[in-house]
Scaffold this active site. Structure first.
Site, PDB file in Angstrom:
ATOM      1  N   TYR A  73      -6.809  -6.198   6.764  1.00  0.00           N
ATOM      2  CA  TYR A  73      -6.086  -4.971   6.371  1.00  0.00           C
ATOM      3  C   TYR A  73      -6.489  -3.798   7.267  1.00  0.00           C
ATOM      4  O   TYR A  73      -5.636  -3.086   7.815  1.00  0.00           O
ATOM      5  CB  TYR A  73      -6.397  -4.672   4.906  1.00  0.00           C
TER       6      TYR A  73
ATOM      7  N   SER B 256      -2.868   3.881   6.029  1.00  0.00           N
ATOM      8  CA  SER B 256      -3.934   3.927   5.015  1.00  0.00           C
ATOM      9  C   SER B 256      -5.113   4.711   5.590  1.00  0.00           C
ATOM     10  O   SER B 256      -5.277   4.782   6.809  1.00  0.00           O
ATOM     11  CB  SER B 256      -4.398   2.499   4.715  1.00  0.00           C
TER      12      SER B 256
HETATM   13  C1  BGC Z   1      -5.524   0.661  -0.414  1.00  0.00           C
HETATM   14  C2  BGC Z   1      -6.058   0.924  -1.808  1.00  0.00           C
HETATM   15  C3  BGC Z   1      -7.423   1.586  -1.730  1.00  0.00           C
HETATM   16  C4  BGC Z   1      -7.380   2.792  -0.816  1.00  0.00           C
HETATM   17  C5  BGC Z   1      -8.735   3.471  -0.658  1.00  0.00           C
HETATM   18  C6  BGC Z   1      -5.567   1.925   0.400  1.00  0.00           C
HETATM   19  O1  BGC Z   1      -5.105   1.651   1.673  1.00  0.00           O
HETATM   20  O2  BGC Z   1      -4.178   0.210  -0.498  1.00  0.00           O
HETATM   21  O3  BGC Z   1      -6.131  -0.290  -2.526  1.00  0.00           O
HETATM   22  O4  BGC Z   1      -7.842   1.973  -3.024  1.00  0.00           O
HETATM   23  O5  BGC Z   1      -6.898   2.414   0.447  1.00  0.00           O
HETATM   24  O6  BGC Z   1      -9.744   2.569  -0.329  1.00  0.00           O
END
Ligand code: BGC
Length: 263
Positions: free
Chosen positions: A160, A147
């Protein structure tokens, strides 16, 4: 294009929905043999449909249930690929989970759940794939769905962000260990992407506008934008790419607050 992916065996975790499903569709189009991991029976109908899509595109597919945070399930997943298709060529650690909770209210269980799925799950998947690659003396490929939050802090999502930040150094470290055997390990880091998981938040006009302001390209991405990068990374075109992260984010990681030229 990507003819070399025909008949390659690709295992995809979290393949029942979202970006994982697009990965599966793309590898199906490339006529690969796709092992679709899913956790919940909720996605069974979609999985059947996905298997049909892959088969009618000329690929093959099996579905294997399992929770990526459970070591035995991931071992079983990789073994199923080997038992059914004889080998594994590409492992995509894609399953992930997120839920906003302010840090001071986050229980240890809530912290641990996200670390277990996003980080430990990818560790087990990578380790099992690497063992099989070494056993077969194979130049396998590992791709993790990370991410933009492997580098951008994310308030209310400390578990996360920590899982994705950890995934970055996990991937880089593993790559440093196994590049010498021709095993290529890389991450794809998506930004804001519309999937069934994010559709609701991005259809709220205020959230959508605020998100677009954080994206220099001023558009929210599609799952296909991410899935195309997986085909590239798995292909021979990427044969010299080791231990790196490809951001698929419309420029989100590129300090969009500076767009106006101030500062
Ligand atoms: C998340 C999304 C989020 C994006 C940007 C991703 O890793 O899963 O929910 O919109 O990051 O913030």
């Amino acid at each position: 294009m990507f003819q070399e992916l025909e008949n390659k065996v690709v295992v995809i975790t979290g393949a029942g929905s979202g970006i994982g499903k697009s990965f599966a569709e793309n590898f199906g189009k490339a006529k690969a043999k796709v092992v679709l991991n899913y956790r919940s029976d909720r996605h069974l109908d979609e999985l059947e449909e996905l298997k049909n899509t892959i088969q009618s595109a000329g690929g093959q597919a099996i579905a294997v249930q399992g929770d990526v945070s459970v070591e035995e399930d991931v071992k079983h997943l990789v073994q199923s690929a080997v038992e059914t298709f004889g080998t594994i060529d590409i492992m995509i650690n894609n399953a992930g989970f997120e839920k906003p909770i302010p840090t001071h209210e986050m229980s240890l269980d809530e912290w641990q759940k996200v670390i277990d799925i996003n980080l430990t799950g990818a560790f087990i998947g990578s380790r099992e794939a690497i063992n099989q690659f070494l056993k077969e003396d194979k130049k396998g490929v590992i791709i993790n769905t990370s991410s933009v939050h492997d580098t951008i802090p994310w308030p209310n999502y400390v578990n996360y962000a920590a899982s994705k930040g950890g995934m970055k150094l996990m991937m880089e470290t593993m790559s440093m260990e196994y590049a010498q055997y021709g095993i290529r390990i890389n991450n794809i880091s998506p930004g804001a992407i519309v999937t069934e998981h994010t559709k609701e938040k991005f259809s709220d006009p205020k959230t959508r506008e605020e998100t677009l302001e954080m994206i220099p390209a001023r558009e929210i991405g599609e799952a296909q934008d991410v899935a195309n990068v997986a085909l590239f990374l798995a292909s021979d075109l990427a044969s010299y790419i080791h231990g790196t992260t490809l951001y698929v984010d419309g420029g989100m990681t590129n300090y969009p607050a500076f767009m106006g030229g101030k500062g």
